[in-house]
Design an enzyme around this catalytic site. Structure first.
Site, PDB file in Angstrom:
ATOM      1  N   LYS A 183      25.356  53.934  10.365  1.00 54.22           N
ATOM      2  CA  LYS A 183      24.850  54.500   9.109  1.00 54.22           C
ATOM      3  C   LYS A 183      23.851  55.626   9.396  1.00 54.22           C
ATOM      4  O   LYS A 183      23.879  56.686   8.755  1.00 54.22           O
ATOM      5  CB  LYS A 183      24.201  53.389   8.262  1.00 54.22           C
ATOM      6  CG  LYS A 183      25.235  52.425   7.701  1.00 54.22           C
ATOM      7  CD  LYS A 183      24.647  51.153   7.122  1.00 54.22           C
ATOM      8  CE  LYS A 183      25.796  50.218   6.732  1.00 54.22           C
ATOM      9  NZ  LYS A 183      25.347  48.921   6.204  1.00 54.22           N
TER      10      LYS A 183
ATOM     11  N   GLN B  67      20.171  45.609   5.314  1.00 58.36           N
ATOM     12  CA  GLN B  67      21.379  45.220   6.047  1.00 58.36           C
ATOM     13  C   GLN B  67      21.592  43.708   5.915  1.00 58.36           C
ATOM     14  O   GLN B  67      20.692  42.920   6.205  1.00 58.36           O
ATOM     15  CB  GLN B  67      21.236  45.624   7.529  1.00 58.36           C
ATOM     16  CG  GLN B  67      22.453  45.342   8.368  1.00 58.36           C
ATOM     17  CD  GLN B  67      23.692  46.134   7.925  1.00 58.36           C
ATOM     18  OE1 GLN B  67      23.602  47.315   7.612  1.00 58.36           O
ATOM     19  NE2 GLN B  67      24.838  45.476   7.877  1.00 58.36           N
TER      20      GLN B  67
ATOM     21  N   ASP C 297      23.289  50.780  -1.912  1.00 54.35           N
ATOM     22  CA  ASP C 297      24.358  49.843  -1.564  1.00 54.35           C
ATOM     23  C   ASP C 297      24.996  49.262  -2.827  1.00 54.35           C
ATOM     24  O   ASP C 297      26.055  48.646  -2.763  1.00 54.35           O
ATOM     25  CB  ASP C 297      23.803  48.691  -0.702  1.00 54.35           C
ATOM     26  CG  ASP C 297      24.375  48.690   0.708  1.00 54.35           C
ATOM     27  OD1 ASP C 297      25.307  49.479   0.967  1.00 54.35           O
ATOM     28  OD2 ASP C 297      23.891  47.901   1.536  1.00 54.35           O
TER      29      ASP C 297
END
Ligand code: NAD
Length: 313
Positions: A53, A97, A120
Site C-alpha cells: 500500500k 490494517q 477502506d
C-alpha cells in the site's frame, strides 16, 4: 468460446494515472494527499500488505506514514492515535490494517475513524451507505471489481449477478454495489445448497470464497463474465484463485486471472479513495474550487454532528 482475460494491471495503470492527475492538481494547490496506515502486531502477511500500500501511494505521489504498535497495545491507545490523525490536516485517509489482535473491539476501532478519512470504507456509516447507495468510500476490493467491469464496458443493469462468498469486506458489499447498478443479485455462501444451480444462472459471476477450484466449467453459463477474487496458496507454492481458470476460460466471455486480476485493483482503489478524500477535504476548505471532471463522493454535512468528520482548521 475462449474468454477475454481482463488484465488487472492494465486497468490499475489507467486508474492510477487518473489518480496521479488529481494528486498533481492538489499539490499545485498546496495539498499533498496523505495516507496514515495503522498496523498492530507482527503478522507477516499484514506487513507485506502494508508495504504494498505504501509503495502504491508513493508511485502516485502520495505521502504515507505507517504507525506501528506492539501486539499487546490497548485499544484505547490506538483509538487515541486515530483521533489525533482525524484532526491532522496533512492526513486525508486513515487505514487500520486488519486483522487486529483478538483483544481489540474491531468495530469500535474502525468507528473511531472520521467518515471523511475512512478510505477502506469499513466505518459503519460507509457500510450502511452501501445499502442506500450513498457511501462516501466504497470498500477497495469490490470497488476494484466494479472498475474492471466498467473498464471493459460490461453491462450491469438487468444482468443476473451471482456473488459466491458473503464476507463483510468482499461478498456483501459487492452484492450491494451491483444491486445499486440495477443488477439482479444472488449471494451464495458456505451453507448454500447445490451451489451450481445458482452459478449456472449468472451473467456475471463474482467468486470470493477462498476455495481453490470451487468453480468448474460445468457451473458456468456459456458467455458468462467470471471475476475471481480468491487468492489461495497451494501446497506446491502456486497462487491460484477460486475458479478453475483453464476450464472456465473455454466457456466464459471474460475472466480475471489470479494473480494479475482483482489483486492489483484492490490497492489501486485505496489510492483512488485517498486522493478523492484529499480532494473532498480541500473542496470543503475552498482551497481549490472544483476540479473539472473529477467526481467526489456525497457530502456528509447533513449528518448529525457526531457523524461529521472534523474539517481541519
Ligand atoms: P472470508 O473467509 O471472510 O469469507 C469467505 C466467504 O466465502 C464466506 O461467506 C463463506 O461462507 C464463503 N464460502 C466458503 N466456502 C464456500 C463454499 N464452498 N461455497 C460457497 N461459499 C463459500 O473471505 P474474504 O475475506 O471474503 O476473502 C475471500 C477470498 O478472496 C480469499 O481467498 C481472499 O484471500 C481473497 N481476497 C482477495 C482480495 C484481492 O485483492 N484480490 C481481497 C480480499 C480478499
Amino acid at each position: 468460446m475462449v474468454a477475454k482475460i481482463i488484465d488487472g494491471h492494465a486497468v490499475a495503470r489507467q486508474v492510477r494515472a487518473q489518480c496521479r492527475d488529481i494528486s498533481d492538481s492538489l499539490k499545485a494547490g498546496g495539498v499533498t494527499p496523505g495516507l496514515a496506515v495503522i498496523i498492530v502486531g507482527n503478522d507477516p502477511a499484514s506487513k507485506v500488505y502494508v508495504a504494498n500500500k505504501i509503495k502504491a501511494c508513493s508511485e502516485v505521489g502520495l505521502s504515507s506514514t505507517v504507525y506501528a504498535f506492539e501486539a499487546g497495545v490497548e485499544g484505547a491507545v490506538v483509538e487515541a492515535e486515530i483521533e489525533r490523525l482525524n484532526a491532522d490536516p496533512t492526513v486525508h485517509g486513515i487505514l487500520v490494517q486488519l486483522p487486529l489482535p483478538k483483544h481489540f473491539d474491531v468495530r469500535r476501532v474502525l468507528g473511531a475513524i472520521s467518515i471523511d478519512k475512512d478510505v477502506d470504507g469499513f466505518h459503519l456509516y460507509n457500510v450502511g451507505g452501501l445499502v442506500l447507495g450513498d457511501t462516501v468510500f466504497p470498500p477497495c476490493t469490490p470497488f476494484g471489481v466494479q472498475k474492471m467491469l466498467e473498464f471493459e464496458n460490461i453491462r450491469i443493469e438487468g444482468q443476473n449477478v451471482v456473488v459466491v462468498g458473503a464476507s463483510n469486506i468482499v461478498g456483501k458489499p459487492m452484492a450491494l454495489m451491483l444491486m445499486q447498478q440495477d443488477a439482479t443479485v444472488c449471494i451464495c455462501h458456505a451453507k448454500t445448497r447445490d451451489l451450481a444451480q445458482f452459478t449456472i444462472l449468472a451473467d456475471i459471476l463474482v467468486v470470493a470464497a477462498g476455495r481453490p477450484n470451487l468453480i468448474t466449467k460445468e457451473m458456468v453459463r456459456t458467455g458468462a463474465v467470471v471475476i475471481d477474487v480468491g487468492i489461495n496458496r497451494l501446497p506446491d507454492g502456486r497462487l491460484v484463485g477460486d475458479v478453475d481458470f483453464e476450464g472456465v476460460r473455454q466457456k466464459a466471455s471474460y475472466i480475471t486471472p489470479v494473480p494479475g486480476g482483482v489483486g492489483p485493483m484492490t490497492v489501486t482503489m485505496l489510492v483512488y479513495n485517498t486522493v478523492h478524500a484529499a480532494k473532498r477535504q480541500a473542496d470543503k476548505l475552498g482551497k481549490l474550487g472544483k476540479l473539472a471532471g473529477v467526481k467526489t463522493g456525497e457530502s456528509v454535512e447533513s449528518l448529525p454532528k457526531a457523524y461529521q468528520a472534523p474539517v481541519p482548521a
